[in-house]
Design an enzyme around this catalytic site. Structure first.
Site, PDB file in Angstrom:
ATOM      1  N   SER A   1       2.448  -0.660   8.379  1.00 30.67           N
ATOM      2  CA  SER A   1       3.206  -0.999   9.600  1.00 30.67           C
ATOM      3  C   SER A   1       2.273  -1.132  10.796  1.00 30.67           C
ATOM      4  CB  SER A   1       4.236   0.081   9.924  1.00 30.67           C
ATOM      5  OG  SER A   1       5.113   0.236   8.856  1.00 30.67           O
TER       6      SER A   1
ATOM      7  N   SER B   1       5.987  -1.902  -2.046  1.00 33.35           N
ATOM      8  CA  SER B   1       6.001  -2.864  -3.166  1.00 33.35           C
ATOM      9  C   SER B   1       5.019  -2.411  -4.250  1.00 33.35           C
ATOM     10  CB  SER B   1       5.712  -4.285  -2.677  1.00 33.35           C
ATOM     11  OG  SER B   1       4.658  -4.362  -1.752  1.00 33.35           O
TER      12      SER B   1
ATOM     13  N   GLY C   1       0.846  -1.201   0.000  1.00 30.24           N
ATOM     14  CA  GLY C   1       0.000   0.000   0.000  1.00 30.24           C
ATOM     15  C   GLY C   1       0.873   1.240   0.000  1.00 30.24           C
ATOM     16  N   LEU C   2       0.232   2.368  -0.195  1.00 35.69           N
ATOM     17  CA  LEU C   2       0.943   3.644  -0.238  1.00 35.69           C
ATOM     18  C   LEU C   2       1.654   3.926   1.092  1.00 35.69           C
ATOM     19  CD1 LEU C   2      -1.866   5.874  -1.814  1.00 35.69           C
ATOM     20  CD2 LEU C   2       0.282   5.200  -2.930  1.00 35.69           C
ATOM     21  N   SER C   3       2.627   4.807   1.039  1.00 40.14           N
ATOM     22  CA  SER C   3       3.233   5.304   2.278  1.00 40.14           C
ATOM     23  C   SER C   3       2.127   5.992   3.082  1.00 40.14           C
ATOM     24  CB  SER C   3       4.343   6.312   1.919  1.00 40.14           C
ATOM     25  OG  SER C   3       4.860   6.891   3.087  1.00 40.14           O
ATOM     26  N   GLY C   4       2.017   5.644   4.343  1.00 41.09           N
ATOM     27  CA  GLY C   4       0.986   6.246   5.191  1.00 41.09           C
ATOM     28  C   GLY C   4      -0.357   5.538   5.139  1.00 41.09           C
ATOM     29  N   SER C   5      -0.443   4.447   4.361  1.00 41.93           N
ATOM     30  CA  SER C   5      -1.739   3.740   4.263  1.00 41.93           C
ATOM     31  C   SER C   5      -2.045   2.961   5.540  1.00 41.93           C
ATOM     32  CB  SER C   5      -1.751   2.795   3.052  1.00 41.93           C
ATOM     33  OG  SER C   5      -0.700   1.844   3.158  1.00 41.93           O
ATOM     34  N   GLY C   6      -0.994   2.642   6.311  1.00 41.95           N
ATOM     35  CA  GLY C   6      -1.205   1.908   7.567  1.00 41.95           C
ATOM     36  C   GLY C   6      -0.602   0.516   7.578  1.00 41.95           C
TER      37      GLY C   6
HETATM   38  N1  LIG Z   1      10.610   8.307  -2.643  1.00 38.15           N
HETATM   39  C1  LIG Z   1       9.992   7.562  -1.710  1.00 38.15           C
HETATM   40  N2  LIG Z   1       8.869   6.886  -2.038  1.00 38.15           N
HETATM   41  C2  LIG Z   1       8.265   6.121  -1.096  1.00 38.15           C
HETATM   42  N3  LIG Z   1       8.710   5.989   0.184  1.00 38.15           N
HETATM   43  C3  LIG Z   1       9.837   6.654   0.538  1.00 38.15           C
HETATM   44  C4  LIG Z   1      10.507   7.471  -0.383  1.00 38.15           C
HETATM   45  N4  LIG Z   1      11.580   8.006   0.255  1.00 38.15           N
HETATM   46  C5  LIG Z   1      11.583   7.546   1.506  1.00 38.15           C
HETATM   47  N5  LIG Z   1      10.527   6.731   1.691  1.00 38.15           N
HETATM   48  C6  LIG Z   1      10.315   5.983   2.940  1.00 38.15           C
HETATM   49  O1  LIG Z   1      10.638   4.617   2.621  1.00 38.15           O
HETATM   50  C7  LIG Z   1       9.581   3.746   2.975  1.00 38.15           C
HETATM   51  C8  LIG Z   1       9.216   2.807   1.805  1.00 38.15           C
HETATM   52  O2  LIG Z   1      10.180   1.829   1.640  1.00 38.15           O
HETATM   53  P1  LIG Z   1       9.785   0.461   0.908  1.00 38.15           P
HETATM   54  O3  LIG Z   1      10.989  -0.392   0.989  1.00 38.15           O
HETATM   55  O4  LIG Z   1       8.534  -0.061   1.485  1.00 38.15           O
HETATM   56  O5  LIG Z   1       9.529   0.954  -0.591  1.00 38.15           O
HETATM   57  S1  LIG Z   1       9.424   0.075  -1.916  1.00 38.15           S
HETATM   58  O6  LIG Z   1       8.632  -1.128  -1.597  1.00 38.15           O
HETATM   59  O7  LIG Z   1      10.778  -0.297  -2.339  1.00 38.15           O
HETATM   60  O8  LIG Z   1       8.767   0.935  -2.916  1.00 38.15           O
HETATM   61  C9  LIG Z   1       8.375   4.599   3.285  1.00 38.15           C
HETATM   62  O9  LIG Z   1       7.832   4.020   4.456  1.00 38.15           O
HETATM   63  P2  LIG Z   1       6.260   3.860   4.685  1.00 38.15           P
HETATM   64  O10 LIG Z   1       5.751   5.242   4.861  1.00 38.15           O
HETATM   65  O11 LIG Z   1       6.192   3.058   5.952  1.00 38.15           O
HETATM   66  O12 LIG Z   1       5.652   3.139   3.514  1.00 38.15           O
HETATM   67  C10 LIG Z   1       8.924   6.003   3.502  1.00 38.15           C
HETATM   68  O13 LIG Z   1       9.075   6.243   4.873  1.00 38.15           O
HETATM   69  N1  LIG Z   2      -7.274   3.184  10.791  1.00 39.74           N
HETATM   70  C1  LIG Z   2      -6.529   4.259  11.086  1.00 39.74           C
HETATM   71  N2  LIG Z   2      -7.132   5.359  11.585  1.00 39.74           N
HETATM   72  C2  LIG Z   2      -6.397   6.455  11.887  1.00 39.74           C
HETATM   73  N3  LIG Z   2      -5.053   6.554  11.740  1.00 39.74           N
HETATM   74  C3  LIG Z   2      -4.421   5.488  11.239  1.00 39.74           C
HETATM   75  C4  LIG Z   2      -5.118   4.292  10.886  1.00 39.74           C
HETATM   76  N4  LIG Z   2      -4.203   3.395  10.420  1.00 39.74           N
HETATM   77  C5  LIG Z   2      -2.993   4.002  10.492  1.00 39.74           C
HETATM   78  N5  LIG Z   2      -3.119   5.257  10.989  1.00 39.74           N
HETATM   79  C6  LIG Z   2      -2.020   6.220  11.201  1.00 39.74           C
HETATM   80  O1  LIG Z   2      -1.513   6.548   9.917  1.00 39.74           O
HETATM   81  C7  LIG Z   2      -0.120   6.794   9.991  1.00 39.74           C
HETATM   82  C8  LIG Z   2       0.613   5.936   8.943  1.00 39.74           C
HETATM   83  O2  LIG Z   2       0.526   4.592   9.352  1.00 39.74           O
HETATM   84  P1  LIG Z   2       1.727   3.600   9.068  1.00 39.74           P
HETATM   85  O3  LIG Z   2       1.347   2.296   9.658  1.00 39.74           O
HETATM   86  O4  LIG Z   2       3.025   4.210   9.503  1.00 39.74           O
HETATM   87  O5  LIG Z   2       1.658   3.519   7.474  1.00 39.74           O
HETATM   88  P2  LIG Z   2       2.688   2.874   6.427  1.00 39.74           P
HETATM   89  O6  LIG Z   2       3.476   1.829   7.141  1.00 39.74           O
HETATM   90  O7  LIG Z   2       1.829   2.317   5.344  1.00 39.74           O
HETATM   91  O8  LIG Z   2       3.525   4.033   5.958  1.00 39.74           O
HETATM   92  C9  LIG Z   2       0.316   6.509  11.415  1.00 39.74           C
HETATM   93  O9  LIG Z   2       0.422   7.727  12.091  1.00 39.74           O
HETATM   94  C10 LIG Z   2      -0.834   5.682  11.969  1.00 39.74           C
HETATM   95  O10 LIG Z   2      -1.008   5.854  13.345  1.00 39.74           O
END
Ligand SMILES: Nc1ncnc2c1ncn2[C@@H]1O[C@H](COP(=O)(O)OS(=O)(=O)O)[C@@H](OP(=O)(O)O)[C@H]1O
Ligand SMILES: Nc1ncnc2c1ncn2[C@@H]1O[C@H](COP(=O)(O)OP(=O)(O)O)[C@@H](O)[C@H]1O
Length: 223
Positions: A64, A131, A57-62
């Site tokens: 982790s 991914s 999922g997208l960065s910030g999708s949840g």
């Molecule tokens: N350019 C760019 N695009 C996306 N994400 C970025 C980037 N630069 C740094 N980050 C940080 O790296 C985390 C994603 O790493 P991943 O190994 O999951 O990425 S990938 O699967 O190889 O696309 C991602 O973590 P999550 O937010 O937990 O998804 C970000 O914190």
């Molecule tokens: N269901 C939810 N409702 C509200 N906030 C959420 C929810 N799921 C995740 N969050 C918050 O969203 C942010 C991103 O979550 P995270 O697990 O770090 O995402 P990812 O690993 O995809 O980047 C964190 O601050 C987390 O607490």
């Protein structure tokens, strides 16, 4: 608990699928060594069926957050787990990789192989990585035995992820400070047919979303 070679629950044949893939052909002169103790023995010892839960999922999708809660629930049930997480793996083994398409492909290739080793160790493995490319997720699926790969699509709209922005990365990507950011100037290919599709747009708590994943594992008798 002893695991004898006569145990009817165990398939003692060497698992073809535990061989590492070799697309480059560079291992042509190496020979696979079939050890006596195999995945089935380790699963027996661990009292569980191993599998790979692949959170995408997208960065910030949840990813982790949900993966962490699922792992806690499994741990409470005395299941042996390991959670591989994007940021953490990139600080170690994949510290040499950035975010170009080629680096992301290599990142997922290595993590796929590593996840496979964990599953072979009899561990319920949770991998949480953006991914973004279908082909790489399919390649990891192909590494695994049929039924062992469980794709979990953590689906949250881009504006929700951007609104959360816990690391301030979207803001930096919008300002042009970070290039190739997923969803901004680098693509995310949504899964076509994930085993589990959870909507994590904030309408449910993370715990409720994690429960959906645990429910799937229970229904399919992984736990
Ligand atoms: N350019 C760019 N695009 C996306 N994400 C970025 C980037 N630069 C740094 N980050 C940080 O790296 C985390 C994603 O790493 P991943 O190994 O999951 O990425 S990938 O699967 O190889 O696309 C991602 O973590 P999550 O937010 O937990 O998804 C970000 O914190
Ligand atoms: N269901 C939810 N409702 C509200 N906030 C959420 C929810 N799921 C995740 N969050 C918050 O969203 C942010 C991103 O979550 P995270 O697990 O770090 O995402 P990812 O690993 O995809 O980047 C964190 O601050 C987390 O607490």
């Amino acid at each position: 608990m002893a695991c004898s070679r006569n145990d009817p629950r165990i398939d003692y044949h060497m698992d073809e699928n535990t061989r590492m893939s070799d697309k480059s052909g560079t291992t042509a002169n190496t020979v696979w060594h079939a050890h006596k103790i195999c995945r089935h023995h380790r699963e027996f010892l661990n009292g569980q069926r191993a599998c790979l839960l692949w959170f995408t999922g997208l960065s910030g999708s949840g990813k982790s957050t949900i993966a962490g809660l699922v792992e806690e629930r499994l741990h409470e049930q005395r299941k042996l787990t390991y959670l591989l997480d994007g940021d953490n793996v990139r600080k170690g083994m994949n510290g040499d990789l950035g975010f170009t398409d080629a680096d992301r492909i290599e990142n997922i290739r290595r993590i796929g192989e590593m996840s496979k080793l964990f599953v072979d160790a009899g561990v319920i493995t949770l991998s949480a990585f953006i991914s973004p490319f279908r082909s790489e997720r399919a390649a990891v699926r192909d590494l695994m035995r049929e039924g062992d790969f469980i794709e979990v699509f953590v689906d949250a709209p881009l504006d929700t992820c951007e609104g959360r922005d816990p690391k301030g990365l979207y803001q930096r990507a919008r300002s042009g400070e970070i290039k190739n950011f997923t969803g901004i100037d680098s693509p995310y290919e949504r899964p076509d047919a994930p085993e589990i599709h959870v909507v994590n747009d904030g309408s449910l708590s993370p715990r409720e979303v994690a429960d959906q994943v645990v429910g799937y594992l229970r229904q399919r008798q992984f736990i």
